[in-house]
Write a protein that holds these residues in place. Sequence first.
Motif, PDB file in Angstrom:
ATOM      1  N   ALA A  12       0.938  -1.255   0.030  1.00  0.00           N
ATOM      2  CA  ALA A  12      -0.012  -0.014  -0.047  1.00  0.00           C
ATOM      3  C   ALA A  12       0.893   1.492   0.077  1.00  0.00           C
ATOM      4  N   SER A  13       1.933   1.422   0.918  1.00  0.00           N
ATOM      5  CA  SER A  13       2.571   2.609   0.906  1.00  0.00           C
ATOM      6  C   SER A  13       3.474   2.878  -0.455  1.00  0.00           C
ATOM      7  N   VAL A  14       3.759   1.741  -1.181  1.00  0.00           N
ATOM      8  CA  VAL A  14       4.494   1.906  -2.279  1.00  0.00           C
ATOM      9  C   VAL A  14       3.540   2.569  -3.489  1.00  0.00           C
ATOM     10  N   LEU A  15       2.545   1.900  -3.580  1.00  0.00           N
ATOM     11  CA  LEU A  15       1.496   2.259  -4.758  1.00  0.00           C
ATOM     12  C   LEU A  15       0.911   3.746  -4.360  1.00  0.00           C
ATOM     13  N   ASN A  16       0.623   3.993  -2.973  1.00  0.00           N
ATOM     14  CA  ASN A  16       0.077   5.293  -2.437  1.00  0.00           C
ATOM     15  C   ASN A  16       1.264   6.342  -3.221  1.00  0.00           C
ATOM     16  N   TYR A  17       2.440   6.151  -2.777  1.00  0.00           N
ATOM     17  CA  TYR A  17       3.462   6.947  -2.753  1.00  0.00           C
ATOM     18  C   TYR A  17       3.559   7.375  -4.246  1.00  0.00           C
ATOM     19  N   MET A  18       3.442   6.356  -5.231  1.00  0.00           N
ATOM     20  CA  MET A  18       3.748   6.623  -6.708  1.00  0.00           C
ATOM     21  C   MET A  18       2.378   7.220  -7.285  1.00  0.00           C
ATOM     22  N   GLY A  19       1.146   7.238  -6.885  1.00  0.00           N
ATOM     23  CA  GLY A  19       0.143   7.743  -7.039  1.00  0.00           C
ATOM     24  C   GLY A  19      -0.579   7.057  -8.185  1.00  0.00           C
ATOM     25  N   TYR A  20      -0.915   5.929  -7.779  1.00  0.00           N
ATOM     26  CA  TYR A  20      -1.638   4.912  -8.443  1.00  0.00           C
ATOM     27  C   TYR A  20      -3.143   5.311  -8.635  1.00  0.00           C
ATOM     28  N   ASP A  21      -3.699   5.086  -9.902  1.00  0.00           N
ATOM     29  CA  ASP A  21      -5.181   5.641 -10.057  1.00  0.00           C
ATOM     30  C   ASP A  21      -6.258   4.243  -9.678  1.00  0.00           C
ATOM     31  N   VAL A  22      -5.851   3.026  -9.832  1.00  0.00           N
ATOM     32  CA  VAL A  22      -6.642   1.872  -9.948  1.00  0.00           C
ATOM     33  C   VAL A  22      -5.729   0.684  -9.600  1.00  0.00           C
ATOM     34  N   ALA A  23      -6.209  -0.334  -9.232  1.00  0.00           N
ATOM     35  CA  ALA A  23      -5.928  -1.643  -9.059  1.00  0.00           C
ATOM     36  C   ALA A  23      -6.597  -2.899  -9.109  1.00  0.00           C
ATOM     37  N   THR A  24      -6.225  -3.957  -9.503  1.00  0.00           N
ATOM     38  CA  THR A  24      -7.080  -5.182  -9.391  1.00  0.00           C
ATOM     39  C   THR A  24      -6.220  -6.038  -8.161  1.00  0.00           C
ATOM     40  N   GLU A  79      -6.125   0.130   2.901  1.00  0.00           N
ATOM     41  CA  GLU A  79      -4.993   1.238   3.187  1.00  0.00           C
ATOM     42  C   GLU A  79      -4.642   1.870   1.989  1.00  0.00           C
ATOM     43  N   LEU A  80      -5.269   1.288   0.816  1.00  0.00           N
ATOM     44  CA  LEU A  80      -4.918   1.986  -0.684  1.00  0.00           C
ATOM     45  C   LEU A  80      -5.574   3.212  -0.868  1.00  0.00           C
ATOM     46  N   ASN A  81      -5.026   4.286  -1.339  1.00  0.00           N
ATOM     47  CA  ASN A  81      -5.617   5.564  -1.593  1.00  0.00           C
ATOM     48  C   ASN A  81      -6.489   5.658  -2.699  1.00  0.00           C
ATOM     49  N   PHE A  82      -6.822   4.650  -3.269  1.00  0.00           N
ATOM     50  CA  PHE A  82      -7.462   4.805  -4.600  1.00  0.00           C
ATOM     51  C   PHE A  82      -8.160   3.451  -4.628  1.00  0.00           C
ATOM     52  N   PRO A  83      -9.069   3.374  -5.926  1.00  0.00           N
ATOM     53  CA  PRO A  83     -10.071   1.959  -5.732  1.00  0.00           C
ATOM     54  C   PRO A  83      -9.246   0.690  -6.155  1.00  0.00           C
ATOM     55  N   ILE A  84      -9.746  -0.413  -5.809  1.00  0.00           N
ATOM     56  CA  ILE A  84      -9.480  -1.851  -6.191  1.00  0.00           C
ATOM     57  C   ILE A  84     -10.399  -2.257  -6.444  1.00  0.00           C
ATOM     58  N   LEU A  85     -10.358  -2.904  -7.722  1.00  0.00           N
ATOM     59  CA  LEU A  85     -11.605  -3.578  -8.539  1.00  0.00           C
ATOM     60  C   LEU A  85     -11.749  -5.194  -8.466  1.00  0.00           C
ATOM     61  N   GLY A  86     -12.796  -5.696  -8.795  1.00  0.00           N
ATOM     62  CA  GLY A  86     -13.011  -7.258  -8.978  1.00  0.00           C
ATOM     63  C   GLY A  86     -14.465  -7.293  -9.336  1.00  0.00           C
ATOM     64  N   ALA A  87     -14.702  -7.041 -10.588  1.00  0.00           N
ATOM     65  CA  ALA A  87     -16.195  -7.319 -11.158  1.00  0.00           C
ATOM     66  C   ALA A  87     -16.683  -8.585 -10.917  1.00  0.00           C
ATOM     67  N   ASN A  88     -15.892  -9.703 -11.008  1.00  0.00           N
ATOM     68  CA  ASN A  88     -16.224 -11.204 -11.085  1.00  0.00           C
ATOM     69  C   ASN A  88     -15.957 -11.779  -9.613  1.00  0.00           C
ATOM     70  N   ILE A  89     -15.538 -10.995  -8.675  1.00  0.00           N
ATOM     71  CA  ILE A  89     -15.220 -11.635  -7.204  1.00  0.00           C
ATOM     72  C   ILE A  89     -16.472 -11.166  -6.360  1.00  0.00           C
ATOM     73  N   ILE A  90     -17.546 -12.074  -6.091  1.00  0.00           N
ATOM     74  CA  ILE A  90     -18.889 -11.923  -5.743  1.00  0.00           C
ATOM     75  C   ILE A  90     -19.020 -12.203  -4.223  1.00  0.00           C
ATOM     76  N   ARG A  91     -19.508 -11.203  -3.473  1.00  0.00           N
ATOM     77  CA  ARG A  91     -19.897 -11.524  -1.927  1.00  0.00           C
ATOM     78  C   ARG A  91     -20.967 -12.367  -2.042  1.00  0.00           C
ATOM     79  N   THR A  92     -20.872 -13.681  -1.279  1.00  0.00           N
ATOM     80  CA  THR A  92     -21.965 -14.525  -1.264  1.00  0.00           C
ATOM     81  C   THR A  92     -23.310 -14.054  -0.577  1.00  0.00           C
ATOM     82  N   SER A  93     -22.843 -13.470   0.365  1.00  0.00           N
ATOM     83  CA  SER A  93     -24.061 -13.085   1.332  1.00  0.00           C
ATOM     84  C   SER A  93     -25.029 -11.873   0.748  1.00  0.00           C
ATOM     85  N   THR A  94     -24.481 -11.332  -0.344  1.00  0.00           N
ATOM     86  CA  THR A  94     -25.464 -10.188  -1.150  1.00  0.00           C
ATOM     87  C   THR A  94     -25.623 -10.466  -2.565  1.00  0.00           C
ATOM     88  N   GLY A  95     -24.820 -11.260  -3.182  1.00  0.00           N
ATOM     89  CA  GLY A  95     -24.719 -11.443  -4.589  1.00  0.00           C
ATOM     90  C   GLY A  95     -24.138 -10.235  -5.464  1.00  0.00           C
TER      91      GLY A  95
END
Length: 584
Positions: free
Chosen positions: A103-115, A134-150
Amino acid sequence: MKLSIIALTIMLGLSSSTMAQQKDITIKLIETSDVHGSFFPYDFISRKPRSGSMARVCTLVEELRRKNGRENVYLLDNGDILQGQPVSYYYNYVVPQKENIAASVLNYMGYDVATVGNHDIETGHAVYDKWFKELNFPILGANIIRTSTGRPYLLPYHTIRKKNGIKVCVIGMLTPAIPNWLKEKIWSGMRFEEMVSCAKRTMAEVKAKEKPDAVIGLFHSGWDGGIKTPDYDEDASKKVAREVPGFDVVFFGHDHTPHYSVEKNVAGREVVCLDPANNAQRIALATLTFSTKTVKGKRQYTLKKAAGKLVDVRNLKADETFIRHFQPEIDAVKAWSGQVIGRFENTIYTKDSYFGNSAFNDLILDLELKITKADIAFNAPLQFNASIQAGPVTVADMFNLYKYENNLCTMRLTGKEIRKHLEMSYDLWCNTMKTPDDHLLLLSDTQNDAQRLGFKNFSFNFDSAAGIDYEVDVTKPDGEKVHILRMSNGAPFDENKWYTVALNSYRANGGGELLTKGAGIPHDSLQSRIIWESPKDQRYYLMEEIKKAGVLNPQAHHNWKFVPEAWTAPAAERDRRLLFGEQK
């Protein structure tokens, strides 16, 4: 006359205004993937300088920002960043109360998004859920589904809006093969959808809600390979790029293989596809050029050109400000990883493991048997060409001895299942020799595969065994090479008897498919076969055993061999020269 001049002036003014409005804008999108803890130009395992690293990526990023403007440079990371070097282990497990270095490295470098990557999930909920926060930007996972909510466990997509006005929407996905490698506790509360159908659904939502100027795929999934089942493909990036219209660029990773191509999708549009491979040795760079115009006072952007390339950063100078900023973290990990835990009286090499018994592999097998009291143990070399030198052994050396944070398990297997497991392993590993001049090993025609490194298949699936004596006849067809002679204690080996087998959690949960395709055990039955699983990673227990012993003299057992030796011994020497440029 005056009216004509005024009209002309107005027309010129409008023309100038229109020309200014139609000036092209070019943006740069940078992808890193499979960084695996390669943050600094220092290898904490070998204790030597190393090529690549995020410190060198930082140099390139800052140069691009200076040339193109900060608002026109986008940074994307594609996962598998939480494991791979001692620095990762240190912040994951030794000092988890501190902000994760990833998190420290990606935040320092100013990343916009991650998976997120599969090896990030492997660290366990406590590590990756904390890292997400800890990340200062969004992290994505469209196909990672929370089983409790769908609903998605993470954001399915994110639209990046910068001062240039362009809306760049990134859709992130993860390979759905997680359950094939990791026990459910590690990914509890989640399920993983097939990527093509998920991408189609997510793209429709993005087009309707976001109306982006460009759509980028960011997929922790390889190009076209890996596990293929009726329900999903492990590596589906090629399929998504071709079968799901709407993507302008597909960044991908996971397979550690550099790739650049331009694909035609089913709508006839070109898609730039890029994979920078692993360990921050290179980055993937996409350049998008937009034309602009103003309609009813609103600026509109149209993508007119997209191009891509891979940029090698291995020999760039590390960013000095980056290094100064992280020097305290570097020093802390050096001190921890440099601790001496024991002594070896001889040097051991992973490369010996491919040609027969090796002191390197047999040391791990011995320790597995000692820790678990199992009848038989399985292990495969996890690195292509690693060694631990004679002399003091440090914490850092343990990452050469055992690369991954797998746990140690014991399972109940029949003698027949043990043999069939080994049959598949050696079929992945060995050629079927027709003449004495053939290769002993099953080698690849591809020279640019960063994961297979000369082999046709992954060497981390080349299991051999301790606790039994056996021969591998490489003149026999696949499925008939392994002949188990006896237990190593002299007792008979019985294919109908149940045995306790020690192996790592990756294998016990179906990794490599040696227990499923090989031994024939249904995947949903594997958990019922597991007798015990260690609460900590296997490396921890290996380290503790070395501390207890103090001094070790690892030797090869010679409990198995390739036959007929008149053929296999010369073939092994030829293949050793081919792979490593040397003789034994």
